[in-house]
Motif scaffolding. Structure first.
Motif, PDB file in Angstrom:
ATOM      1  N   ASN A 371       0.789  -1.137   0.096  1.00 21.12           N
ATOM      2  CA  ASN A 371      -0.099   0.035   0.015  1.00 21.12           C
ATOM      3  C   ASN A 371       0.790   1.171  -0.014  1.00 21.12           C
ATOM      4  N   ARG A 372       2.313   1.193  -0.009  1.00 26.71           N
ATOM      5  CA  ARG A 372       3.083   2.284  -0.074  1.00 26.71           C
ATOM      6  C   ARG A 372       3.109   2.676  -1.488  1.00 26.71           C
ATOM      7  N   ILE A 373       2.555   2.051  -2.357  1.00 26.21           N
ATOM      8  CA  ILE A 373       2.415   2.159  -3.851  1.00 26.21           C
ATOM      9  C   ILE A 373       1.095   2.542  -3.976  1.00 26.21           C
ATOM     10  N   SER A 374       0.579   3.938  -4.632  1.00 29.01           N
ATOM     11  CA  SER A 374      -0.634   4.377  -4.853  1.00 29.01           C
ATOM     12  C   SER A 374      -1.295   3.547  -5.838  1.00 29.01           C
ATOM     13  N   GLY A 375      -2.609   3.350  -5.513  1.00 31.00           N
ATOM     14  CA  GLY A 375      -3.451   2.870  -6.627  1.00 31.00           C
ATOM     15  C   GLY A 375      -3.421   3.432  -8.090  1.00 31.00           C
ATOM     16  N   PRO A 376      -3.270   4.630  -8.026  1.00 31.13           N
ATOM     17  CA  PRO A 376      -3.352   5.391  -9.662  1.00 31.13           C
ATOM     18  C   PRO A 376      -1.916   4.726 -10.263  1.00 31.13           C
ATOM     19  N   LEU A 377      -0.921   4.491  -9.481  1.00 26.69           N
ATOM     20  CA  LEU A 377       0.435   4.167 -10.067  1.00 26.69           C
ATOM     21  C   LEU A 377       0.306   2.795 -10.491  1.00 26.69           C
ATOM     22  N   PHE A 378      -0.294   1.718  -9.633  1.00 25.04           N
ATOM     23  CA  PHE A 378      -0.450   0.450 -10.032  1.00 25.04           C
ATOM     24  C   PHE A 378      -1.441   0.394 -11.342  1.00 25.04           C
ATOM     25  N   ASP A 379      -2.258   1.348 -11.388  1.00 23.43           N
ATOM     26  CA  ASP A 379      -3.038   1.299 -12.517  1.00 23.43           C
ATOM     27  C   ASP A 379      -2.470   1.699 -13.696  1.00 23.43           C
ATOM     28  N   ARG A 380      -1.307   2.104 -13.780  1.00 23.91           N
ATOM     29  CA  ARG A 380      -0.471   2.551 -14.992  1.00 23.91           C
ATOM     30  C   ARG A 380       0.486   1.149 -15.404  1.00 23.91           C
ATOM     31  N   ILE A 381       0.388   0.308 -14.624  1.00 28.49           N
ATOM     32  CA  ILE A 381       1.285  -0.798 -14.688  1.00 28.49           C
ATOM     33  C   ILE A 381       0.535  -1.928 -15.527  1.00 28.49           C
ATOM     34  N   ASP A 382       1.117  -2.290 -16.674  1.00 32.40           N
ATOM     35  CA  ASP A 382       0.069  -3.149 -17.423  1.00 32.40           C
ATOM     36  C   ASP A 382       0.454  -4.491 -17.215  1.00 32.40           C
ATOM     37  N   LEU A 383       1.512  -5.027 -16.720  1.00 28.85           N
ATOM     38  CA  LEU A 383       1.914  -6.357 -16.457  1.00 28.85           C
ATOM     39  C   LEU A 383       2.361  -6.414 -14.664  1.00 28.85           C
ATOM     40  N   THR A 384       1.662  -7.149 -14.050  1.00 33.40           N
ATOM     41  CA  THR A 384       2.057  -7.458 -12.586  1.00 33.40           C
ATOM     42  C   THR A 384       2.529  -8.993 -12.660  1.00 33.40           C
ATOM     43  N   VAL A 385       3.657  -9.454 -12.405  1.00 29.36           N
ATOM     44  CA  VAL A 385       4.198 -10.677 -12.241  1.00 29.36           C
ATOM     45  C   VAL A 385       4.682 -11.141 -11.153  1.00 29.36           C
ATOM     46  N   GLU A 386       4.152 -12.269 -10.844  1.00 29.52           N
ATOM     47  CA  GLU A 386       4.778 -12.777  -9.503  1.00 29.52           C
ATOM     48  C   GLU A 386       5.932 -13.853  -9.893  1.00 29.52           C
ATOM     49  N   THR A 387       6.855 -13.750  -9.120  1.00 33.84           N
ATOM     50  CA  THR A 387       8.125 -14.439  -9.376  1.00 33.84           C
ATOM     51  C   THR A 387       8.504 -15.465  -8.345  1.00 33.84           C
ATOM     52  N   PRO A 388       7.928 -16.756  -8.496  1.00 32.27           N
ATOM     53  CA  PRO A 388       8.052 -17.662  -7.346  1.00 32.27           C
ATOM     54  C   PRO A 388       9.507 -18.031  -7.061  1.00 32.27           C
ATOM     55  N   PRO A 389       9.888 -18.534  -5.893  1.00 31.74           N
ATOM     56  CA  PRO A 389      11.434 -18.934  -5.630  1.00 31.74           C
ATOM     57  C   PRO A 389      11.871 -19.844  -6.441  1.00 31.74           C
ATOM     58  N   VAL A 390      13.229 -19.668  -6.971  1.00 32.44           N
ATOM     59  CA  VAL A 390      13.712 -20.577  -7.743  1.00 32.44           C
ATOM     60  C   VAL A 390      14.390 -21.777  -6.876  1.00 32.44           C
ATOM     61  N   THR A 391      13.830 -22.961  -7.474  1.00 34.23           N
ATOM     62  CA  THR A 391      14.290 -24.196  -6.389  1.00 34.23           C
ATOM     63  C   THR A 391      15.610 -24.640  -6.638  1.00 34.23           C
ATOM     64  N   ALA A 392      15.921 -25.566  -6.033  1.00 32.37           N
ATOM     65  CA  ALA A 392      17.328 -26.230  -6.434  1.00 32.37           C
ATOM     66  C   ALA A 392      17.250 -27.120  -7.654  1.00 32.37           C
ATOM     67  N   ALA A 393      15.973 -27.568  -7.840  1.00 37.24           N
ATOM     68  CA  ALA A 393      15.918 -28.347  -9.118  1.00 37.24           C
ATOM     69  C   ALA A 393      16.051 -27.421 -10.497  1.00 37.24           C
ATOM     70  N   ASP A 394      15.422 -26.203 -10.282  1.00 35.42           N
ATOM     71  CA  ASP A 394      15.844 -25.240 -11.552  1.00 35.42           C
ATOM     72  C   ASP A 394      17.166 -25.098 -11.542  1.00 35.42           C
ATOM     73  N   MET A 395      17.974 -24.775 -10.610  1.00 37.30           N
ATOM     74  CA  MET A 395      19.567 -24.518 -10.500  1.00 37.30           C
ATOM     75  C   MET A 395      20.242 -25.529 -11.086  1.00 37.30           C
ATOM     76  N   SER A 396      19.749 -26.694 -10.857  1.00 37.58           N
ATOM     77  CA  SER A 396      20.764 -27.898 -11.471  1.00 37.58           C
ATOM     78  C   SER A 396      20.351 -28.043 -13.134  1.00 37.58           C
ATOM     79  N   LEU A 397      19.397 -27.687 -13.726  1.00 36.15           N
ATOM     80  CA  LEU A 397      18.913 -27.739 -15.011  1.00 36.15           C
ATOM     81  C   LEU A 397      20.013 -27.049 -15.787  1.00 36.15           C
TER      82      LEU A 397
END
Length: 522
Positions: A371-397
C-alpha cells in the motif's frame, strides 16, 4: 558602437535565441556589467572574461562595459555565455571585425588562461543555430557532438587566441567531424535466468508492445536479472529517437567526445532518489532520470522504498510522455517517454505469502508494504508478475535453449507488425507501439472479438478494471496477438492480458484471476 553575437539559452531541450550586445561607455571609472536576467554563473562571466583576456595579453578598455543579454525577460543560466560575451567585447574593441561574427552563434566557457572549456547542450545549440541559418562556434571538446546536427557549420576552437587568429586570417580551423556511433554491446542474456518461464513470457510481451511491468517476488527469485535483460530485447533507436535522446543527454552534459549510441537508455536510480532526481529540477532544472530514460527503460528496484511523492511524480509522464518542471520564474518541459520496469518484494521482510519460510505477519505485512504504492500508479502498470522462488531443481538444470536473441527476434517481428499498422494512419513507428495506441488507432486495430468483449465486460462489472485499466488491457491483448501472429484480438488474448492485471491484497478481488486463467486455457 554596439557589437552583437548570437547565442542560446536552454528551455528544456529547446535552445532559444539570445542576442549578446556589448557597448563601451566613457565614464570616469571603468566597470563591467552584465544585464538581462543572468544567474550567478552568468554574472561571474565578467571575471572569467577578464581573466581570459589577461591570459592572452589583452586588457579590458578603461571604460564602462555593458553586456546586454536580450530578450531581457528570459532567464539566462550557465557558463556557456562566456564565449559570446568575449567575442562581442572583442568586436567592440576592434580586435576582430563585426562582419566576421555575422552568421555565427557561439557557446563556451572560458578558462583564465584563454582555453575554451566544454559545456552542455552543444547538440541542441547546433540544431537551433542551423534552424536560424547560422553556424555554431563551440569548444573543441564539443565539436564532434555539434557536428551531428546535419548540415550546420561548426567551428570548434581550443582557445580564444586560436579563434581570434582564425577570424583574422592567421590560421584556419577545420570543421570537426561527428563523433563515433558506438556499437551496441551485448548485455546479459536471458539464458542466465533459470526457471521463471512465466516471467520471461511477460517480459517478452512487455518488450514487444512497450508496456510497463512489475515483478513481485522473494529476494533472489530473479526480478532484477529479468529487468536488466529487457534492453537486449528492444530494437535499437531509430534515427529520430537517437536525435531526441541525444539532445536530452547533451543538455545534461553526458555525451563524451560526441560519441552517440543506438542502444536504448537503461536508467536504474537508487531508491533513495528524490522527486527532483527522478523527474528533473534543482537550481537549474536539469533533466531527471525519467527524461534520461527517454525512448528507453527506467528500472525502479525496491519500488516501495522510494518516497511516495517521488513515485507519484511519475504518474503524469507515464501518461503524457513528458515532464513539466515548474518554477516560480520558468516552466521547463523535458521529454520522458520511457518504459517503466519495477521490482519489489511481497513485504518488508521479503518472504511474503504462505509456504515454507512464510512471513509471520502475513497478510497484514504484505498489505501495508504494497500500500506504499498508490493505486493510480499500480493502475498504470500493464503487467504485474509474480516470481516464485527458484528451486534447487531449477538451478541444477542446464541453461535454457532459448535466450535473448530468439526472444528479440520475436519482439522485432511483433513491432514490425505494429509499425505497418500505424503507417496506415500516418503514425511514426514510435507512436505505433501498442502501449501508445489511442483514439481511432485503438478502436481500429485493438478492438477484441465478441468473446473478448464479454470477458472484459465481466471484469469491468466486477470492479476489477478502471477505464484506464480497460484500455491498457486491450492494448496488452493486442500485443499478445501480435506475438502470436494474429490479426484479430481474440478471447484468449484478452484472458491472458487480464491475468497480468494487479490483484489487490486483502480485498475481495471481484474478478477472480482464476476465471481469467480458465478463459485463457479454454
Amino acid at each position: 558602437m554596439v557589437a552583437r553575437v548570437v547565442t542560446v539559452a536552454f528551455d528544456g531541450v529547446e535552445a532559444r535565441r539570445v542576442d549578446v550586445e556589448v557597448q563601451q561607455l566613457v565614464t570616469p571609472q571603468g566597470a563591467f556589467a552584465i544585464v538581462g536576467l543572468p544567474d550567478k554563473a552568468v554574472a561571474e562571466s565578467r571575471e572569467r572574461v577578464r581573466g581570459a583576456f589577461a591570459g592572452i595579453g589583452l586588457a579590458l578598455p578603461p571604460k564602462k562595459v555593458i553586456a546586454n543579454l536580450a530578450p531581457a525577460d528570459l532567464p539566462k543560466e550557465g557558463s556557456h555565455f562566456d564565449l559570446p560575451i568575449a567575442l562581442a567585447l572583442l568586436a567592440s574593441m576592434g580586435v576582430i571585425g563585426q562582419d566576421a561574427l555575422d552568421g555565427w552563434a557561439a557557446i563556451g566557457e572560458l578558462g583564465l588562461d584563454g582555453q575554451i572549456a566544454r559545456v552542455g547542450g552543444a547538440l541542441p545549440a547546433a540544431v537551433a543555430a542551423s534552424a536560424m541559418g547560422l553556424g555554431l562556434i563551440c569548444p573543441e571538446a564539443n565539436g564532434p557532438e555539434a557536428a551531428w546536427a546535419g548540415e550546420a557549420r561548426i567551428l570548434a576552437p581550443r582557445s580564444l587566441i586560436g579563434l581570434i587568429n582564425h577570424f583574422r586570417g592567421q590560421q584556419t580551423l577545420s570543421a570537426p567531424v561527428p563523433g563515433a556511433l558506438r556499437e551496441e554491446t551485448l548485455g546479459p542474456d536471458l539464458r542466465d535466468v533459470k526457471g521463471q518461464e512465466g516471467a520471461k513470457r511477460a517480459l517478452e510481451i512487455a518488450a514487444a508492445g512497450g508496456h510497463n511491468i512489475l515483478f513481485i517476488g522473494q529476494p533472489g527469485s530473479g526480478k532484477s536479472m529479468l529487468a536488466q535483460r529487457l534492453p537486449g530485447l528492444l530494437p535499437p533507436l531509430m534515427p529520430e529517437e537517437l536525435l531526441e535522446t541525444s539532445m536530452v543527454w547533451s543538455v545534461a552534459g553526458l555525451i563524451e567526445r560526441g560519441a552517440l549510441t543506438r542502444a536504448r537508455p537503461f536508467r536504474a536510480p537508487h531508491h533513495s532518489a528524490s522527486m527532483a532526481a527522478l523527474t528533473g529540477g534543482g537550481h537549474r532544472a536539469k533533466p531527471g532520470e525519467a527524461s534520461l530514460a527517454h525512448n528507453g527503460v527506467l528500472f525502479l528496484d525496491e519500488l516501495p522504498e522510494y518516497s511516495p511523492q517521488a513515485l507519484d511524480s511519475l504518474r503524469q509522464p507515464l501518461e503524457t510522455g513528458e515532464i513539466m518542471v515548474a518554477r516560480a520564474n520558468a516552466h521547463v518541459r523535458y521529454p520522458a517517454r520511457f518504459q517503466l520496469v519495477a521490482a519489489m518484494n511481497p513485504c518488508r521482510c521479503g518472504l511474503g505469502g504462505p509456504g515454507k519460510g512464510a512471513c509471520g505477519k502475513a497478510p497484514r505485512c504484505q498489505r501495508d508494504y504494497q500500500n506504499r504504492i498508490s493505486g493510480p500508479l499500480f493502475d498504470r502498470i500493464d503487467l504485474t508478475v509474480e516470481t516464485p522462488p527458484v528451486t534447487a531443481a531449477d538451478m541444477s538444470l542446464p541453461a535454457p535453449a532459448e535466450g535473448t536473441a530468439e526472444a528479440a527476434a520475436r519482439v522485432a517481428i511483433a513491432r514490425e507488425r505494429q509499425s505497418r499498422r500505424g503507417s496506415q494512419l500516418g503514425l511514426s513507428p514510435a507512436d505505433s507501439l501498442n502501449a501508445r495506441l489511442t483514439g481511432e488507432a485503438l478502436e481500429r486495430f485493438a478492438t477484441p472479438d465478441q468473446g473478448g468483449k464479454e470477458l472484459l465486460i465481466k471484469a469491468g462489472e466486477a470492479g476489477g478494471l478502471t477505464a484506464r485499466g480497460w484500455t491498457r488491457t486491450v492494448r496488452l491483448a493486442r500485443t499478445i496477438a501480435d506475438l502470436e501472429g494474429g490479426d484479430a484480438v481474440l478471447r484468449r488474448h484478452v484472458a491472458e492480458a487480464l491475468m497480468y492485471r494487479r490483484a489487490t491484497l486483502g480485498a475481495a478481488d471481484s474478478f477472480d484471476r482464476q476465471h481469467a486463467k480458465f478463459a485463457f486455457h479454454t
